[in-house]
Design an enzyme around this catalytic site. Structure first.
Site, PDB file in Angstrom:
ATOM      1  N   ASP A 167      79.658  20.536 -24.281  1.00  0.00           N
ATOM      2  CA  ASP A 167      78.743  20.687 -25.408  1.00  0.00           C
ATOM      3  C   ASP A 167      79.582  20.984 -26.648  1.00  0.00           C
ATOM      4  O   ASP A 167      80.091  22.106 -26.801  1.00  0.00           O
ATOM      5  CB  ASP A 167      77.755  21.828 -25.154  1.00  0.00           C
ATOM      6  CG  ASP A 167      76.721  21.503 -24.085  1.00  0.00           C
ATOM      7  OD1 ASP A 167      77.037  20.708 -23.174  1.00  0.00           O
ATOM      8  OD2 ASP A 167      75.611  22.057 -24.154  1.00  0.00           O
ATOM      9  N   LYS A 235      71.959  17.177 -29.066  1.00  0.00           N
ATOM     10  CA  LYS A 235      71.437  18.517 -28.814  1.00  0.00           C
ATOM     11  C   LYS A 235      71.101  19.167 -30.140  1.00  0.00           C
ATOM     12  O   LYS A 235      71.856  19.061 -31.107  1.00  0.00           O
ATOM     13  CB  LYS A 235      72.488  19.322 -28.048  1.00  0.00           C
ATOM     14  CG  LYS A 235      72.136  20.773 -27.759  1.00  0.00           C
ATOM     15  CD  LYS A 235      73.264  21.427 -26.944  1.00  0.00           C
ATOM     16  CE  LYS A 235      73.065  22.924 -26.788  1.00  0.00           C
ATOM     17  NZ  LYS A 235      74.167  23.559 -26.023  1.00  0.00           N
ATOM     18  N   LYS A 271      68.646  17.287 -25.827  1.00  0.00           N
ATOM     19  CA  LYS A 271      68.601  18.670 -25.365  1.00  0.00           C
ATOM     20  C   LYS A 271      68.177  19.589 -26.501  1.00  0.00           C
ATOM     21  O   LYS A 271      68.976  19.895 -27.388  1.00  0.00           O
ATOM     22  CB  LYS A 271      69.966  19.106 -24.827  1.00  0.00           C
ATOM     23  CG  LYS A 271      70.007  20.564 -24.354  1.00  0.00           C
ATOM     24  CD  LYS A 271      71.381  20.942 -23.819  1.00  0.00           C
ATOM     25  CE  LYS A 271      71.485  22.418 -23.481  1.00  0.00           C
ATOM     26  NZ  LYS A 271      72.832  22.793 -22.971  1.00  0.00           N
TER      27      LYS A 271
END
Length: 335
Positions: A167, A235, A271
């Protein structure tokens, strides 16, 4: 993803952009995207937030939410023991009910990756197949304020230690200054750092930190930029900045991945992270995913919740539903 596949990915970006991904080409492409109707977007999100699911579907929804959660600990005081406790919760979310599904992944700082993998043991694996992945935040999370060399070293170490997912955070300052070529290059190079020595690759989630991007147009542009540069997921947030995930923002990002799929045939994950704390809210997100991107996105390699407190509420609602000790007010109630 192999080096050859990465080269093909970059070649496709050049083809779609009509030139090399520098500031000028990217600005022309990104600012040529249709503008976002903020009022319309927020009204659509509000309307979807009132959509109903029947009681029989609520049980399925709660099970699905558990299986889409990235259970997270990202604190300066994290220890191997805390990570082991997190993994134990991931593997057996409800100690009183062994039928409860596992979460999709545990998300930790890079130096905690070996401890998470050791604690998972044989359960470490693909969440689409019943395993639990290990995600590592990287690239000077959460600020992104570090040199590219540091960001790449951060990523490479986590991948070498066994992280299944990375991430990363974009350089929001560079993006807001219009330095799109720099942001593209950093994402593309982090993507290359995700390739393992055996040729396989960790999945790359690119965190936009939507709360700092200020406008829906910027969020849309950042989403397209991240995908063009090689993101496997886009995300919303680090969870360290407010506002974090919101339903309108997530809806917008789902529209982007839907449009990307229509244009290329490739599915990119989404996400939302930060601020999703209740089952009621999470069900609204599930409905939105199914409506905007399609039900095929409701699986771990295409949708995740970045949350920790959410799991506890889902387990409470799951128990209430199983025992009959719940009221319609606990859920999205319009049938």
């Amino acid at each position: 993803m192999t080096s050859t596949q990465l080269t093909r990915l970059q070649d496709r970006a050049v083809q779609l952009l009509g030139g090399e991904p520098d500031d000028t080409t990217l600005r022309r492409y990104l600012h040529g995207l249709s503008g976002v109707d903020a009022t319309g977007l927020e009204q659509r999100a509000a309307d979807l937030g009132t959509r109903s699911i029947k009681t029989t579907s609520k049980a399925w929804a709660l099970e699905r939410i558990v299986g889409l959660i990235d259970l997270t600990t990202l604190e300066g005081a994290d220890t191997p023991g805390k990570v082991r406790s997190l993994v134990a919760k991931a593997l057996n979310p409800d100690a009183a009910d062994p039928t409860c599904p596992r979460v999709a992944a545990v998300c930790v700082y890079g130096d905690m990756v070996p401890h998470a993998i050791e604690a998972l043991g044989a359960a470490h694996g693909d969440p689409d197949e019943g395993g639990v992945s290990v995600a590592a935040v990287a690239t000077a999370f959460p600020s992104g304020r570090a040199s590219l060399d540091v960001k790449l070293a951060d990523t490479s170490q986590a991948v070498a230690d066994g992280a299944d997912e990375i991430d990363m955070v974009i350089d929001r300052g560079a993006f807001l200054a219009g330095r799109y070529g720099l942001v593209f290059d950093q994402i593309a190079r982090v993507k290359r750092a995700c390739v393992r020595s055996d040729g396989t690759s960790a999945a790359l989630k690119v965190i936009l930190e939507t709360g700092e991007l200020a406008t829906y147009d910027n969020i849309k542009r950042a989403s397209w930029l991240a995908i063009l540069a090689g993101a496997d997921f886009i995300k919303t947030s680090t969870g360290k900045v407010q506002p974090a995930a919101t339903l309108p923002t997530t809806l917008l990002m789902l529209e982007v991945v839907r449009d990307w799929h229509r244009a290329t045939g490739e599915r990119i994950g989404v996400k939302p992270a930060g601020g999703i704390r209740t089952s009621k809210d999470a069900i609204r997100y599930l409905v939105t995913v199914a409506e905007i991107a399609g039900e095929e996105w409701l699986q771990p390699h295409l949708f995740r919740f970045g949350a920790s407190s959410l799991l506890n509420d889902v387990l409470r609602q799951r128990t209430r539903l199983q025992t009959g000790h719940y009221t319609g007010a606990d859920y999205v109630t319009i049938d």
